[in-house]
Motif scaffolding. Structure first.
Motif, mmCIF file in Angstrom:
data_model
loop_
_atom_site.group_PDB
_atom_site.id
_atom_site.type_symbol
_atom_site.label_atom_id
_atom_site.label_comp_id
_atom_site.label_asym_id
_atom_site.label_seq_id
_atom_site.Cartn_x
_atom_site.Cartn_y
_atom_site.Cartn_z
ATOM 1 N N PHE A 65 0.822 -1.225 0.033
ATOM 2 C CA PHE A 65 0.145 0.012 -0.117
ATOM 3 C C PHE A 65 0.932 1.349 -0.050
ATOM 4 C CE2 PHE A 65 -2.246 3.579 2.609
ATOM 5 C CZ PHE A 65 -3.143 3.654 1.643
ATOM 6 N N ASP A 122 1.983 2.506 -3.389
ATOM 7 C CA ASP A 122 1.101 2.930 -4.138
ATOM 8 C C ASP A 122 0.553 1.531 -4.966
ATOM 9 O OD1 ASP A 122 1.050 5.416 -3.524
ATOM 10 O OD2 ASP A 122 2.656 5.922 -4.753
ATOM 11 N N LYS A 166 -1.908 -1.143 -6.339
ATOM 12 C CA LYS A 166 -3.434 -0.940 -6.692
ATOM 13 C C LYS A 166 -3.978 -2.419 -6.240
ATOM 14 C CE LYS A 166 -3.610 2.840 -10.140
ATOM 15 N NZ LYS A 166 -2.453 3.420 -9.726
ATOM 16 N N LYS A 194 4.019 11.070 2.791
ATOM 17 C CA LYS A 194 3.171 10.655 1.977
ATOM 18 C C LYS A 194 3.857 9.726 0.715
ATOM 19 C CE LYS A 194 -0.732 13.704 2.763
ATOM 20 N NZ LYS A 194 -1.708 12.684 3.575
ATOM 21 N N ARG A 217 -0.627 8.794 -0.921
ATOM 22 C CA ARG A 217 -1.196 7.989 0.096
ATOM 23 C C ARG A 217 -0.569 8.311 1.425
ATOM 24 N NH1 ARG A 217 -1.815 2.119 -2.553
ATOM 25 N NH2 ARG A 217 -3.542 2.436 -4.212
ATOM 26 N N HIS A 241 -9.331 1.801 5.197
ATOM 27 C CA HIS A 241 -8.544 2.103 4.025
ATOM 28 C C HIS A 241 -8.945 1.747 2.686
ATOM 29 C CE1 HIS A 241 -5.452 3.545 6.307
ATOM 30 N NE2 HIS A 241 -4.673 3.538 5.418
ATOM 31 N N ARG A 272 -11.550 4.142 2.145
ATOM 32 C CA ARG A 272 -10.970 5.527 1.683
ATOM 33 C C ARG A 272 -10.283 5.668 0.387
ATOM 34 N NH1 ARG A 272 -8.531 6.143 6.563
ATOM 35 N NH2 ARG A 272 -10.236 7.431 7.087
ATOM 36 N N TYR A 273 -9.536 4.529 0.124
ATOM 37 C CA TYR A 273 -8.823 4.338 -1.326
ATOM 38 C C TYR A 273 -9.595 3.350 -2.230
ATOM 39 C CZ TYR A 273 -5.343 6.940 1.577
ATOM 40 O OH TYR A 273 -4.883 7.882 2.485
ATOM 41 N N ASP A 331 -8.959 3.012 -5.319
ATOM 42 C CA ASP A 331 -7.910 2.435 -6.082
ATOM 43 C C ASP A 331 -7.142 1.439 -5.523
ATOM 44 O OD1 ASP A 331 -6.631 4.041 -4.500
ATOM 45 O OD2 ASP A 331 -5.223 4.841 -5.957
ATOM 46 N N PHE A 332 -7.436 0.726 -4.372
ATOM 47 C CA PHE A 332 -6.551 -0.037 -3.664
ATOM 48 C C PHE A 332 -7.439 -1.523 -3.278
ATOM 49 C CE2 PHE A 332 -4.773 -1.874 0.485
ATOM 50 C CZ PHE A 332 -3.863 -2.478 0.079
ATOM 51 N N ASP A 373 -5.109 10.707 9.388
ATOM 52 C CA ASP A 373 -5.028 10.443 8.019
ATOM 53 C C ASP A 373 -5.492 8.833 7.768
ATOM 54 O OD1 ASP A 373 -2.790 8.953 8.640
ATOM 55 O OD2 ASP A 373 -1.626 10.562 7.721
ATOM 56 N N SER A 429 -3.858 6.207 8.878
ATOM 57 C CA SER A 429 -2.868 5.228 8.998
ATOM 58 C C SER A 429 -2.728 4.616 10.394
ATOM 59 C CB SER A 429 -1.528 5.810 8.546
ATOM 60 O OG SER A 429 -1.100 7.022 9.353
#
Length: 673
Positions: free
Chosen positions: A32, A35, A37, A86, A91, A186, A189-190, A192-193, A247, A249
């Motif tokens: 993660f 970056d 995906k 980040k 991220r 996560h 929130r993301y 694309d993950f 954030d 994490s």
């Protein structure tokens, strides 16, 4: 090939190796942070079906040789350590201590990383391999390989799979739930993950029952904190309190330390101070800023879960009632019934998921009815049955056990059943002892004696049964065992009365009173059938028991004292004269240093027992009468009582059942609150 020496001791590095679930999550977090995906987890099986290799692959940025050498040569430092760091894709990164790679060794003894990254200056892909082994955690081998991949990413291959990891991947459920709970926020929130576990996408949203964000009250802090509570549609979720930065994490985790039967939840505490406060959070810490935040969060979590449990219970019970499957039909009429109902609901809610899986209403009703019967009649068997029936894990069963053991409701139920049973017993015994027809049918040993052998509290709360209808020499063995005396009884002669016959007491009740070291007291009760008035011969028999025991050389000891009781319905005048002596308490006919002789009527014994129960009876609003008492007797002691006697008493309760001994009290009263 380059050999890297890690600047840390082996003992410290081994301490970074956690559980298979933690190791797998750390590898995913590393992906993660680069970056990725998609992170894919799969296994290779051997010929026997066991797990041979574990593969964790991602399409992230990867790393080159310089990055690998820098990262694998240090512990406690990382490019992610700076606050607010980040990833290249923007991220918020997870790791900061460079420890995650060691967690991978919880999965297997050998770990190989093959990572492909883009060399910006050359605009081409480069591949590096890092090899590590649990036997030498302070060494890594790094080598550059020809690039065969067409994209960046990292493939981690774990061999020499540990037994714990192999079991986790075979069972799948626990490790899959770990991924769901740890990455729930996560993955939302993301978007694309994505995580693929053994061919299936990890989708927390599909199994989240509810999600609530709560502001945590921090009166002494200017920095706000909030708590996100996720309740799951899963069973046996490992409850955790995750510590997070604003954030999102995760910087650590703790047990929530909250009892919540039937709740499947994880909680996520977000606070800005976790970023800067590196102190180790210890359980029970209420002094540091972080500790105070955790304490406040746990309080907020407990309040939320308590309210949620009330709502869930009300909704579930209401639905069961509408479906006609709830085992209690009428409303509770007393405190005991209310306490019983409330505590049953706690138990039923623990099994509610399994109950609601029943395909038909009749199956659901049967399950709840059996649960109710076990709860009320055999509570010791409840938890083992519940564990098997509901498939709850040991931690959930232990939690329920602790709640049931410590809740006031459970104690009230236990007390209510005990007191209720005793009140019914007194009512029934009144009818048996004082009814003219009935008392003639009760024989001394086969009936009344056998009943009272199981109800020794009637003679006083302090007495417990030590022997029932045994020869006096057996009483000697029990008595000496209680004293711990070094006396050999095997092969010795029986204890005889003065006329040479064996002494056989009807009922022996014992209490051990250590008023000083190795000092004890015992009670012997001589029972007579209700139709037999106590006379001088009975008192003489009682005195013979006392003489046989206290004058025998084996019991002629200064550290023992005995009470001998003679109990019957009524007494002859000559016995009453002995019971009423100026220098002795009423009922005592003889008192010496070794023993005391007491003659009592059943009216006196039952009156004292009734008085002891009166306060609790009124508090519990428990009512009993002659018929309910006899019904209780019939149900509990039918094998000891002649059926015609009970039937006759029930049939003549309003006519011939006028009790004798009315002046003495208990035979003429109903036990009402």
């Amino acid at each position: 090939m380059t050999k890297i020496q890690v600047g840390a001791g082996k003992t410290m590095l081994q301490g970074l190796v956690k559980t298979p679930g933690v190791g797998l999550c750390e590898l995913i977090w590393n992906a993660f942070d680069e970056d990725a995906k998609v992170v894919s987890i799969r296994v290779e099986s051997n010929g026997l079906g066991g797990v041979d290799l574990i593969h964790v692959e991602d399409d992230g940025n990867g790393m080159n040789r310089q990055q690998a050498e820098r990262s694998f040569s240090k512990v406690g430092d990382s490019w992610k350590a700076v606050s607010g760091t980040k990833s290249d894709g923007g991220r918020a990164v997870h790791g900061k201590h460079g420890r995650g790679r060691y967690a991978a060794f919880a999965l297997g003894g050998s770990v190989n990383w093959v990572s492909t990254s883009m060399a910006v200056e050359k605009n081409e892909l480069t591949t590096v391999e890092i090899k590590g082994d649990f036997s030498s955690l302070d060494h890594f081998d790094i080598d550059v390989l020809p690039t065969q991949s067409s994209q960046t990413g990292t493939r981690v291959v774990i061999g020499a799979v540990t037994e714990e990891a192999a079991k986790a991947f075979d069972e799948r459920t626990a490790i899959h739930q770990r991924l769901l709970t740890e990455f729930a926020l996560h993955l939302e929130r993301y978007p694309d993950f994505q995580i693929e576990f053994l061919g299936a996408t990890v989708e927390p949203g599909a199994v989240i029952a509810s999600r609530k964000k709560i502001e945590v009250n921090l009166p002494e802090s200017r920095i706000s904190a909030n708590l996100t509570v996720i309740e799951w549609k899963l069973q046996n979720v490992e409850r955790r309190l995750y510590l997070c930065n604003p954030d999102g994490s995760i910087v650590g985790e703790m047990p929530p330390s909250i009892q919540a039967v039937g709740a499947e939840f994880t909680a996520y505490l977000s606070w800005e101070g976790f970023t800067h406060d590196q102190a180790l959070l210890l359980e029970g810490d209420t002094e540091t800023s972080a500790g105070k935040v955790v304490q406040a969060a746990r309080l907020a979590l407990k309040e939320y879960l308590t309210d949620a449990a009330r709502r869930r219970e009300a909704e579930t019970i209401s639905r069961w009632k509408k479906e006609g499957v709830y085992p209690y039909k009428a409303e509770p009429k007393s405190k005991v019934e209310r306490a019983t109902r409330d505590t049953f609901n706690v138990v039923a809610m623990a099994a509610s998921r399994t109950v609601d899986e029943a395909k038909t209403s009749s199956s659901k009703a049967l399950a709840l009815s059996l649960l109710k019967e076990t709860f009320e009649n055999d509570p010791e068997a409840l938890l083992p049955i519940l564990k098997q029936f509901s498939k709850l894990n040991s931690s959930r069963i232990d939690e329920l056990r602790e709640i049931l053991e410590h809740t006031s409701l459970t104690h009230l139920i236990s007390m209510g059943r005990e007191v209720g049973g005793r009140i019914e017993f007194i009512s029934g015994l009144n009818a048996l002892l004082f009814d003219k027809l009935n008392k003639k049918k009760l024989l001394e040993r086969t009936q009344l004696h056998r009943i009272l052998a199981n109800e020794t509290w009637i003679f006083g709360e302090e007495w417990s049964l030590t022997a029932d209808d045994e020869r006096l020499q057996e009483v000697l063995k029990k008595y000496l065992a209680k004293l711990g005396a070094d006396v050999e009884l095997a092969g010795t002669r029986p204890v005889l009365r003065e006329d040479g016959s064996d002494g056989i007491p009807d009922l022996v009740l014992g209490r051990q009173l250590e008023t000083r070291e190795n000092h004890f007291k015992h009670l012997v009760v001589e029972l007579k059938r209700p139709s037999h008035p106590l006379n001088d011969d009975d008192v003489t028999q009682l005195r013979s028991y006392a003489s046989a025991i206290t004058n025998d050389e084996r019991f002629d000891q200064p550290n023992s004292f005995w009470e001998f009781w003679l109990v019957g319905n009524e007494t002859k005048n000559s016995v009453n004269e002995q019971r009423d002596q100026e220098h002795l308490p009423y009922g005592v006919v003889q008192h010496s240093k070794k023993y005391r002789l007491i003659v009592r009527t059943w009216a006196e014994v039952l009156g004292d027992a009734e008085y002891r129960l009166k306060f609790v009876q009124r508090s519990l609003q428990y009512e009993s009468d002659r018929d309910s008492g006899l019904a209780s007797m019939r149900a509990k002691y039918s094998s000891y009582l002649p059926p015609e006697a009970l039937d006759l008493v029930a049939a003549t309760a309003d006519t011939d059942g006028v009790p004798e001994g009315d002046a003495e009290g208990p035979g003429s009263r109903e036990m009402t609150a």
